[in-house]
Write a protein that holds these residues in place. Structure first.
Motif, PDB file in Angstrom:
ATOM      1  N   THR A  16       0.831  -1.206   0.000  1.00 50.86           N
ATOM      2  CA  THR A  16       0.000   0.000   0.000  1.00 50.86           C
ATOM      3  C   THR A  16       0.863   1.253   0.000  1.00 50.86           C
ATOM      4  OG1 THR A  16      -1.773  -1.148   1.189  1.00 50.86           O
ATOM      5  CG2 THR A  16      -1.783   1.261   1.244  1.00 50.86           C
ATOM      6  N   ALA A  17       1.932   1.244   0.809  1.00 55.27           N
ATOM      7  CA  ALA A  17       2.844   2.392   0.850  1.00 55.27           C
ATOM      8  C   ALA A  17       3.566   2.563  -0.481  1.00 55.27           C
ATOM      9  CB  ALA A  17       3.848   2.214   1.978  1.00 55.27           C
ATOM     10  N   LEU A  18       3.924   1.453  -1.114  1.00 60.85           N
ATOM     11  CA  LEU A  18       4.586   1.528  -2.408  1.00 60.85           C
ATOM     12  C   LEU A  18       3.649   2.072  -3.482  1.00 60.85           C
ATOM     13  CD1 LEU A  18       6.729  -1.737  -2.469  1.00 60.85           C
ATOM     14  CD2 LEU A  18       7.587   0.585  -2.755  1.00 60.85           C
ATOM     15  N   LYS A  19       2.396   1.683  -3.440  1.00 57.73           N
ATOM     16  CA  LYS A  19       1.417   2.212  -4.396  1.00 57.73           C
ATOM     17  C   LYS A  19       1.286   3.727  -4.250  1.00 57.73           C
ATOM     18  CE  LYS A  19      -1.355  -1.999  -4.794  1.00 57.73           C
ATOM     19  NZ  LYS A  19      -2.660  -2.648  -4.474  1.00 57.73           N
ATOM     20  N   THR A  20       1.340   4.212  -3.015  1.00 60.61           N
ATOM     21  CA  THR A  20       1.281   5.653  -2.782  1.00 60.61           C
ATOM     22  C   THR A  20       2.495   6.346  -3.389  1.00 60.61           C
ATOM     23  OG1 THR A  20       0.028   5.343  -0.725  1.00 60.61           O
ATOM     24  CG2 THR A  20       1.175   7.444  -1.012  1.00 60.61           C
ATOM     25  N   LEU A  21       3.678   5.740  -3.212  1.00 56.98           N
ATOM     26  CA  LEU A  21       4.894   6.293  -3.812  1.00 56.98           C
ATOM     27  C   LEU A  21       4.798   6.307  -5.335  1.00 56.98           C
ATOM     28  CD1 LEU A  21       7.733   4.671  -1.657  1.00 56.98           C
ATOM     29  CD2 LEU A  21       7.011   7.067  -1.656  1.00 56.98           C
ATOM     30  N   ILE A  22       4.255   5.239  -5.890  1.00 60.10           N
ATOM     31  CA  ILE A  22       4.139   5.120  -7.343  1.00 60.10           C
ATOM     32  C   ILE A  22       3.229   6.210  -7.906  1.00 60.10           C
ATOM     33  CG2 ILE A  22       3.139   3.672  -9.161  1.00 60.10           C
ATOM     34  CD1 ILE A  22       4.297   1.248  -7.595  1.00 60.10           C
ATOM     35  N   VAL A  23       2.124   6.498  -7.215  1.00 66.46           N
ATOM     36  CA  VAL A  23       1.223   7.556  -7.659  1.00 66.46           C
ATOM     37  C   VAL A  23       1.953   8.897  -7.672  1.00 66.46           C
ATOM     38  CG1 VAL A  23      -0.836   8.883  -7.049  1.00 66.46           C
ATOM     39  CG2 VAL A  23      -0.883   6.388  -6.942  1.00 66.46           C
ATOM     40  N   GLU A  24       2.772   9.145  -6.667  1.00 69.47           N
ATOM     41  CA  GLU A  24       3.515  10.399  -6.602  1.00 69.47           C
ATOM     42  C   GLU A  24       4.536  10.493  -7.733  1.00 69.47           C
ATOM     43  OE1 GLU A  24       4.402  14.134  -5.367  1.00 69.47           O
ATOM     44  OE2 GLU A  24       2.755  12.828  -4.698  1.00 69.47           O
ATOM     45  N   VAL A  25       5.196   9.385  -8.023  1.00 64.69           N
ATOM     46  CA  VAL A  25       6.170   9.370  -9.115  1.00 64.69           C
ATOM     47  C   VAL A  25       5.480   9.642 -10.445  1.00 64.69           C
ATOM     48  CG1 VAL A  25       7.824   7.940 -10.390  1.00 64.69           C
ATOM     49  CG2 VAL A  25       7.736   7.816  -7.899  1.00 64.69           C
ATOM     50  N   ARG A  26       4.303   9.111 -10.626  1.00 62.50           N
ATOM     51  CA  ARG A  26       3.551   9.346 -11.861  1.00 62.50           C
ATOM     52  C   ARG A  26       3.207  10.831 -12.017  1.00 62.50           C
ATOM     53  NH1 ARG A  26       0.561   5.432 -14.608  1.00 62.50           N
ATOM     54  NH2 ARG A  26       1.141   3.283 -14.146  1.00 62.50           N
ATOM     55  N   LYS A  27       3.002  11.518 -10.908  1.00 61.45           N
ATOM     56  CA  LYS A  27       2.672  12.946 -10.962  1.00 61.45           C
ATOM     57  C   LYS A  27       3.891  13.791 -11.323  1.00 61.45           C
ATOM     58  CE  LYS A  27      -1.022  12.707  -7.483  1.00 61.45           C
ATOM     59  NZ  LYS A  27      -1.415  13.131  -6.107  1.00 61.45           N
ATOM     60  N   THR A  28       5.037  13.449 -10.744  1.00 62.66           N
ATOM     61  CA  THR A  28       6.227  14.285 -10.911  1.00 62.66           C
ATOM     62  C   THR A  28       7.136  13.827 -12.046  1.00 62.66           C
ATOM     63  OG1 THR A  28       7.549  12.962  -9.354  1.00 62.66           O
ATOM     64  CG2 THR A  28       6.202  14.743  -8.433  1.00 62.66           C
ATOM     65  N   GLY A  29       7.059  12.530 -12.377  1.00 65.70           N
ATOM     66  CA  GLY A  29       7.940  11.983 -13.402  1.00 65.70           C
ATOM     67  C   GLY A  29       9.295  11.570 -12.883  1.00 65.70           C
ATOM     68  N   VAL A  30       9.577  11.828 -11.599  1.00 68.29           N
ATOM     69  CA  VAL A  30      10.878  11.494 -11.010  1.00 68.29           C
ATOM     70  C   VAL A  30      10.662  10.728  -9.707  1.00 68.29           C
ATOM     71  CG1 VAL A  30      13.045  12.396 -10.079  1.00 68.29           C
ATOM     72  CG2 VAL A  30      11.945  13.561 -11.995  1.00 68.29           C
ATOM     73  N   ALA A  31      11.324   9.590  -9.575  1.00 62.85           N
ATOM     74  CA  ALA A  31      11.274   8.816  -8.333  1.00 62.85           C
ATOM     75  C   ALA A  31      12.417   9.250  -7.426  1.00 62.85           C
ATOM     76  CB  ALA A  31      11.390   7.327  -8.637  1.00 62.85           C
ATOM     77  N   ARG A  32      12.135   9.391  -6.162  1.00 67.53           N
ATOM     78  CA  ARG A  32      13.177   9.757  -5.196  1.00 67.53           C
ATOM     79  C   ARG A  32      13.070   8.860  -3.981  1.00 67.53           C
ATOM     80  NH1 ARG A  32      13.371  15.815  -3.001  1.00 67.53           N
ATOM     81  NH2 ARG A  32      13.853  16.161  -5.213  1.00 67.53           N
TER      82      ARG A  32
END
Length: 264
Positions: free
Chosen positions: A170-186
């Motif tokens: 669930t926490a990873l899915k939240t991170l993935i949604v954020e990455v989709r918004k910004t285009g950059v994973a951190r």
């Protein structure tokens, strides 16, 4: 898992810290029957994928891999195309940069560059597979790669690499949604406790094929520096994706309908 897969999986146990592995160690690492492991090792050696040390009889990677690597690079010159882009990015941001390609459910490093401008630097091992859930490169691939890959990775138990590795789906899915918004994973400290990294997807003809990343010792990971790296990283990824025959990555790429439904 088929017989061929079980045999080939043995090759992934080699690394720069384990260049030679004996039969007993293979048996321990795989948890498989010793006779079966020995049969697989024998077949791999007979076909040149492994060879044995003449004295210790431990196994090491064989000459067939050198030939196949040369064939691969001649036909699909990934290193030749990516090296100047990765090197220029590293010089531009003054930190270690690396590119990796998707290999099954992990990333296989292809090239890295470090301008070595600082006394404290990030250690990077090109022989080490990168987990998708614990690296910024992997998170970028999970965010923009195939739905089937993401579902498969999130459905299984995920390994802890540090105390900061996110393993809850669930926490990873939240991170993935954020990455989709910004285009950059951190990610900070998820794979190496003292490293902060940012990653973006690389595209080829078939879609997402890997990732480009910059890794920084966390003591130098100030917000302004990370923002500047992210800008340079996006530009380098666009250039790399064009070189690889894919579309330019875009942080404004809309979510597929299925993904929007799954991640409200």
């Amino acid at each position: 898992m088929g017989t061929i897969t079980k045999a080939l999986d043995l090759l992934d146990l080699f690394s720069s810290t384990h260049p030679e592995i004996g039969l007993g160690e293979f048996t321990r690492l795989t948890g498989r029957d010793k006779a079966t492991v020995h049969r697989h090792l024998t077949e791999l050696a007979e076909n040149g994928f492994l060879e044995q040390h003449p004295l210790t009889r431990a196994y090491r990677l064989g000459p067939a891999l050198l030939r196949l690597a040369a064939v691969r690079e001649a036909a699909f010159p990934m290193r030749k195309l990516l090296h100047p882009i990765v090197a220029a990015l590293a010089e531009d941001v003054g930190e270690l940069a690396h590119a990796s390609l998707l290999q099954g459910d992990a990333l296989s490093p292809v090239v890295h560059a470090d301008p070595k401008l600082h006394g404290v630097s990030v250690h990077f091992d090109e022989s080490e597979l990168l987990p998708l859930h614990a690296t910024s490169s992997g998170l970028a691939v999970l965010a923009f790669g195939p739905d089937a890959l993401r579902e498969r990775v999130l459905a299984r138990p995920l390994a802890h690499h540090t105390g900061q590795t996110v393993t809850d789906p669930t926490a990873l899915k939240t991170l993935i949604v954020e990455v989709r918004k910004t285009g950059v994973a951190r990610l900070e400290g998820a794979f190496d406790a003292e490293v902060t990294s940012q990653g973006v997807p690389l595209y080829g003809e078939g879609g997402v094929i890997g990732a480009l990343s910059v890794a920084v010792p966390s003591i130098r990971a100030q917000p302004e520096k990370l923002a500047e790296i992210a800008t340079r990283l996006r530009a380098a990824a666009q250039e790399a994706s064009r070189s690889l025959g894919g579309p330019s990555p875009s942080h404004s790429r809309p979510l597929p309908h299925a993904a929007r439904a799954a991640h409200p």
